[in-house]
Design a protein around this motif. Structure first.
Motif, short mmCIF file in Angstrom:
data_model
loop_
_atom_site.label_atom_id
_atom_site.label_comp_id
_atom_site.label_asym_id
_atom_site.label_seq_id
_atom_site.Cartn_x
_atom_site.Cartn_y
_atom_site.Cartn_z
N GLU A 154 -4.19 4.33 -4.74
CA GLU A 154 -4.18 3.70 -3.42
C GLU A 154 -4.90 2.35 -3.47
O GLU A 154 -4.42 1.36 -2.91
N GLN A 155 -6.06 2.31 -4.13
CA GLN A 155 -6.81 1.06 -4.26
C GLN A 155 -5.99 0.00 -5.00
O GLN A 155 -5.93 -1.15 -4.57
N VAL A 156 -5.41 0.41 -6.12
CA VAL A 156 -4.66 -0.54 -6.96
C VAL A 156 -3.45 -1.09 -6.21
O VAL A 156 -3.20 -2.30 -6.24
N ALA B 292 -6.44 7.50 -16.85
CA ALA B 292 -5.34 7.67 -15.91
C ALA B 292 -5.85 7.45 -14.49
O ALA B 292 -7.02 7.72 -14.19
N TYR B 293 -4.98 6.95 -13.63
CA TYR B 293 -5.36 6.74 -12.23
C TYR B 293 -5.40 8.05 -11.48
O TYR B 293 -4.50 8.89 -11.62
N ALA C 25 -2.24 -8.01 -2.52
CA ALA C 25 -2.93 -9.25 -2.14
C ALA C 25 -2.96 -10.29 -3.25
O ALA C 25 -3.40 -11.41 -3.04
N TRP C 26 -2.48 -9.95 -4.44
CA TRP C 26 -2.50 -10.89 -5.56
C TRP C 26 -1.34 -11.86 -5.44
O TRP C 26 -0.26 -11.62 -5.97
N THR C 27 -1.55 -12.96 -4.76
CA THR C 27 -0.48 -13.95 -4.61
C THR C 27 -0.89 -15.35 -5.05
O THR C 27 -0.05 -16.23 -5.12
N ALA C 28 -2.17 -15.56 -5.34
CA ALA C 28 -2.64 -16.89 -5.75
C ALA C 28 -2.36 -17.09 -7.24
O ALA C 28 -2.52 -16.17 -8.04
N TRP C 29 -1.94 -18.28 -7.59
CA TRP C 29 -1.68 -18.64 -8.98
C TRP C 29 -2.18 -20.06 -9.20
O TRP C 29 -1.45 -21.03 -9.08
N PRO D 235 0.81 -1.22 0.00
CA PRO D 235 0.00 0.00 0.00
C PRO D 235 0.85 1.27 0.00
O PRO D 235 0.44 2.30 -0.55
N GLY D 236 2.06 1.19 0.52
CA GLY D 236 2.95 2.34 0.54
C GLY D 236 3.50 2.74 -0.82
O GLY D 236 4.16 3.78 -0.96
N ASP D 237 3.23 1.94 -1.84
CA ASP D 237 3.70 2.25 -3.20
C ASP D 237 2.74 3.14 -3.97
O ASP D 237 2.98 3.45 -5.14
#
Length: 189
Positions: free
Chosen positions: A51-53, A44-45, A59-63, A21-23
Motif C-alpha cells: 500500500e505504501q509503495v 518481500a513486500y 507521486a513520482w512524477t518529477a524528472w 493507490p488502488g494498485d
C-alpha cells in the motif's frame, strides 16, 4: 520536468501508466513472492508495504534531479490489472544517466511483456527525457533479465563478483548499458 502529462505510454499490447493507490493488491500479488524478490536484494513486500509503495509511486512524477524516480504499472491494454512494472532512476542529472528496471508477475512471464515494456520505457527515456546513457544492474543468475537486456540492444559492461550480500548469500551482478546514440530512436518500440 513533470512526466505525468506525458503518460501513459502504449505499445501494441500494453499500457504503461503511473501507479495508483488502488494498485496495491496487484503489486502485493507479485512483490510478496520469494521468487520475485530473490533478485531484488530486499525482503518481500507485506500488504502494508505494498500500500505504501503504490501510494509513493503514484507521486513520482518529477524528472530533474539526482535520485528522481519513475515507476510505471505495466497493464495489458485489453484486460484490467497490473502484470508488472518498469522503472527509471535518474542516477546523474548532469550526465543524463538513468538506471532502468523491470519486474513481471510470474503468472505473466515468458510472453515478452518485460521486453515490450522495457523497450517502450527505453524509447521514452532517450527520446523524451533526454537520457544519454541507460543502464541496468542485475543478478547474474537472473537469466530472463539478461535476455531482456540483450533484446534491447544493451551491451554488458561489467561483471561484478560477489558485490552484494542478500541475507547470507553473496550475489554477483552484471551491468548492461546503452547510449542514446547506440540505439537511436526507440519510440513506439
Amino acid at each position: 520536468m513533470d512526466v505525468a502529462s506525458l503518460l501513459p505510454l502504449t505499445t501494441a499490447r500494453l499500457s504503461l501508466r503511473l501507479f495508483t493507490p488502488g494498485d496495491a493488491d496487484d503489486l502485493h500479488a507479485y512483490q510478496s513472492l520469494p521468487s520475485v524478490v530473490r533478485y531484488l536484494y530486499r525482503p518481500a513486500y507485506t500488504r502494508e508495504r505494498s500500500e505504501q509503495v503504490a501510494a509513493e509511486r503514484a507521486a513520482w512524477t518529477a524528472w530533474r534531479a539526482d535520485g528522481d524516480k519513475l515507476a510505471l504499472a505495466v497493464c495489458r491494454r485489453d484486460e484490467p490489472g497490473v502484470l508488472g512494472e518498469v522503472s527509471l532512476l535518474l542516477a546523474d542529472a548532469r550526465a543524463a544517466q538513468a538506471e532502468i528496471g523491470w519486474t513481471v508477475d510470474p503468472g505473466h512471464q515468458g510472453r515478452g511483456y518485460a521486453t515490450e515494456a522495457a523497450a517502450a520505457l527505453t524509447g521514452f527515456a532517450f527520446d523524451t527525457l533526454g537520457v544519454h546513457r541507460l543502464y541496468a544492474r542485475l543478478d547474474v543468475e537472473n537469466t530472463a533479465s539478461v535476455r531482456v537486456c540483450e533484446r534491447l540492444g544493451m551491451r554488458r559492461e561489467a561483471h561484478l563478483v560477489e558485490n552484494d550480500l542478500d541475507g547470507d548469500r553473496w550475489g554477483s551482478e552484471y551491468i548492461y548499458a546503452a547510449l542514446s546514440a547506440d540505439l537511436g530512436s526507440r519510440s513506439g518500440a
